[in-house]
Design an enzyme around this catalytic site. Structure first.
Site, PDB file in Angstrom:
ATOM      1  N   GLU A 188       0.839  -1.205   0.000  1.00 39.65           N
ATOM      2  CA  GLU A 188       0.000   0.000   0.000  1.00 39.65           C
ATOM      3  C   GLU A 188       0.875   1.257   0.000  1.00 39.65           C
ATOM      4  O   GLU A 188       1.945   1.272   0.592  1.00 39.65           O
ATOM      5  CB  GLU A 188      -0.881   0.030   1.252  1.00 39.65           C
ATOM      6  CG  GLU A 188      -2.281  -0.504   1.049  1.00 39.65           C
ATOM      7  CD  GLU A 188      -3.186   0.438   0.252  1.00 39.65           C
ATOM      8  OE1 GLU A 188      -2.688   1.276  -0.516  1.00 39.65           O
ATOM      9  OE2 GLU A 188      -4.405   0.334   0.431  1.00 39.65           O
ATOM     10  N   ASP A 189       0.384   2.283  -0.633  1.00 48.06           N
ATOM     11  CA  ASP A 189       1.078   3.565  -0.616  1.00 48.06           C
ATOM     12  C   ASP A 189       0.829   4.296   0.704  1.00 48.06           C
ATOM     13  O   ASP A 189       1.716   4.936   1.253  1.00 48.06           O
ATOM     14  CB  ASP A 189       0.620   4.438  -1.789  1.00 48.06           C
ATOM     15  CG  ASP A 189      -0.893   4.488  -1.895  1.00 48.06           C
ATOM     16  OD1 ASP A 189      -1.513   3.409  -2.015  1.00 48.06           O
ATOM     17  OD2 ASP A 189      -1.470   5.581  -1.829  1.00 48.06           O
TER      18      ASP A 189
ATOM     19  N   ASP B 267      -4.416   5.198   5.977  1.00 46.82           N
ATOM     20  CA  ASP B 267      -5.002   6.406   6.561  1.00 46.82           C
ATOM     21  C   ASP B 267      -5.891   5.935   7.722  1.00 46.82           C
ATOM     22  O   ASP B 267      -5.392   5.707   8.828  1.00 46.82           O
ATOM     23  CB  ASP B 267      -5.755   7.114   5.430  1.00 46.82           C
ATOM     24  CG  ASP B 267      -6.142   8.541   5.745  1.00 46.82           C
ATOM     25  OD1 ASP B 267      -6.270   8.875   6.941  1.00 46.82           O
ATOM     26  OD2 ASP B 267      -6.340   9.324   4.826  1.00 46.82           O
TER      27      ASP B 267
ATOM     28  N   PHE C 186      -2.828  16.453   3.754  1.00 47.81           N
ATOM     29  CA  PHE C 186      -3.168  15.726   2.540  1.00 47.81           C
ATOM     30  C   PHE C 186      -1.909  15.497   1.723  1.00 47.81           C
ATOM     31  O   PHE C 186      -1.238  16.431   1.310  1.00 47.81           O
ATOM     32  CB  PHE C 186      -4.278  16.412   1.737  1.00 47.81           C
ATOM     33  CG  PHE C 186      -5.030  15.368   0.971  1.00 47.81           C
ATOM     34  CD1 PHE C 186      -5.970  14.583   1.609  1.00 47.81           C
ATOM     35  CD2 PHE C 186      -4.734  15.113  -0.359  1.00 47.81           C
ATOM     36  CE1 PHE C 186      -6.615  13.545   0.924  1.00 47.81           C
ATOM     37  CE2 PHE C 186      -5.376  14.088  -1.040  1.00 47.81           C
ATOM     38  CZ  PHE C 186      -6.315  13.300  -0.405  1.00 47.81           C
TER      39      PHE C 186
ATOM     40  N   ASP D  27      -2.698  10.355  -5.100  1.00 49.70           N
ATOM     41  CA  ASP D  27      -3.369  11.445  -5.839  1.00 49.70           C
ATOM     42  C   ASP D  27      -4.144  12.395  -4.932  1.00 49.70           C
ATOM     43  O   ASP D  27      -4.456  12.091  -3.769  1.00 49.70           O
ATOM     44  CB  ASP D  27      -4.361  10.862  -6.848  1.00 49.70           C
ATOM     45  CG  ASP D  27      -5.626  10.330  -6.167  1.00 49.70           C
ATOM     46  OD1 ASP D  27      -5.487   9.604  -5.149  1.00 49.70           O
ATOM     47  OD2 ASP D  27      -6.733  10.652  -6.615  1.00 49.70           O
TER      48      ASP D  27
HETATM   49  C1  PRP Z   1      -5.979   5.360  -0.853  1.00 48.68           C
HETATM   50  C2  PRP Z   1      -4.758   4.521  -0.543  1.00 48.68           C
HETATM   51  C3  PRP Z   1      -5.321   3.408   0.272  1.00 48.68           C
HETATM   52  C4  PRP Z   1      -6.487   4.044   0.984  1.00 48.68           C
HETATM   53  C5  PRP Z   1      -6.096   4.362   2.385  1.00 48.68           C
HETATM   54  O1  PRP Z   1      -6.603   4.837  -1.948  1.00 48.68           O
HETATM   55  O2  PRP Z   1      -4.129   4.064  -1.707  1.00 48.68           O
HETATM   56  O3  PRP Z   1      -5.768   2.333  -0.528  1.00 48.68           O
HETATM   57  O4  PRP Z   1      -6.802   5.258   0.295  1.00 48.68           O
HETATM   58  O5  PRP Z   1      -7.162   4.940   3.089  1.00 48.68           O
HETATM   59  P1  PRP Z   1      -7.811   4.279   4.369  1.00 48.68           P
HETATM   60  O6  PRP Z   1      -6.682   3.739   5.202  1.00 48.68           O
HETATM   61  O7  PRP Z   1      -8.531   5.422   5.020  1.00 48.68           O
HETATM   62  O8  PRP Z   1      -8.741   3.214   3.946  1.00 48.68           O
HETATM   63  P2  PRP Z   1      -7.801   5.575  -2.723  1.00 48.68           P
HETATM   64  O9  PRP Z   1      -9.092   5.000  -2.242  1.00 48.68           O
HETATM   65  O10 PRP Z   1      -7.607   7.050  -2.640  1.00 48.68           O
HETATM   66  O11 PRP Z   1      -7.617   5.045  -4.201  1.00 48.68           O
HETATM   67  P3  PRP Z   1      -6.348   5.148  -5.172  1.00 48.68           P
HETATM   68  O12 PRP Z   1      -5.283   4.238  -4.591  1.00 48.68           O
HETATM   69  O13 PRP Z   1      -6.862   4.658  -6.481  1.00 48.68           O
HETATM   70  O14 PRP Z   1      -5.897   6.578  -5.219  1.00 48.68           O
END
Ligand code: PRP
Length: 172
Positions: free
Chosen positions: A97-98, A101, A150, A157
């Protein structure tokens, strides 16, 4: 439109952290042929750099989940948009995961994976925001803790923008 993103973690520090994580993963998964699963889209750059630095036999797959809309808040409703291509049963799975959150996305996906009876499931995240966590999932390999701002760049993104940035920046 937000102001221009400001650098939080530069390319050099990202590269060093990815190297450190890759070394830990190589040590722990030696001869295990792990299956690395990247959660799209945000993990695509991290996955590419991490797998090259692990530099030992492994396999990769990707999954797309929905959780965020175009805004900056998690809706909490998660769905699997594109399914896994590789069988998971009996495999040593490492989620990539990137950013963690709230942790809701990853917690959902770990539950989904466990039903497929992998040999093990661990989590590697480049960043986490401790201030926002709503779940107690364990991050086994972590690059950086980041403040509650953010974050964009290196795959992450804001409304589909800034994924291409080579470093991690924040928007005020
Ligand atoms: C982001 C990120 C994680 C998630 C983390 O993805 O890549 O998958 O949010 O958030 P959380 O811990 O609150 O669940 P996003 O849904 O923005 O999609 P993307 O990776 O396509 O940008």
């Amino acid at each position: 439109m937000p102001s221009e993103p400001k650098i939080l973690i530069n390319e050099h520090d990202i590269s060093r952290a990815v190297g450190r994580l890759a070394a830990e993963i190589r040590r722990d998964y030696k001869n295990k042929n792990p299956l690395l699963i990247g959660i799209l889209k945000g993990s695509f750059i991290f996955m590419a750099d991490l797998t090259r630095k692990i530099d030992m036999p492994l396999e990769v797959d990707f999954v797309r989940l929905s959780s965020y809309g175009s805004g900056t808040e998690s809706s909490g409703k998660i769905r699997v948009l594109t399914r896994l291509q590789e069988p998971v049963k009996g495999r040593h799975v490492l989620l990539v995961e990137d950013i963690i959150d709230t942790g809701l996305t990853t917690a959902f996906f770990i539950d989904y994976l466990r039903k497929k009876r992998p040999a093990s499931v661990r989590l590697c995240a480049l960043t986490e925001k401790p201030a926002r966590r709503k779940t107690d999932i364990e991050i086994n390999y972590l690059g950086f803790q980041v403040p509650d701002k953010f974050i964009v760049g290196y795959g992450i993104d804001w409304d589909e923008k800034y994924r291409y940035l080579p470093d991690i920046r924040y928007i005020e």
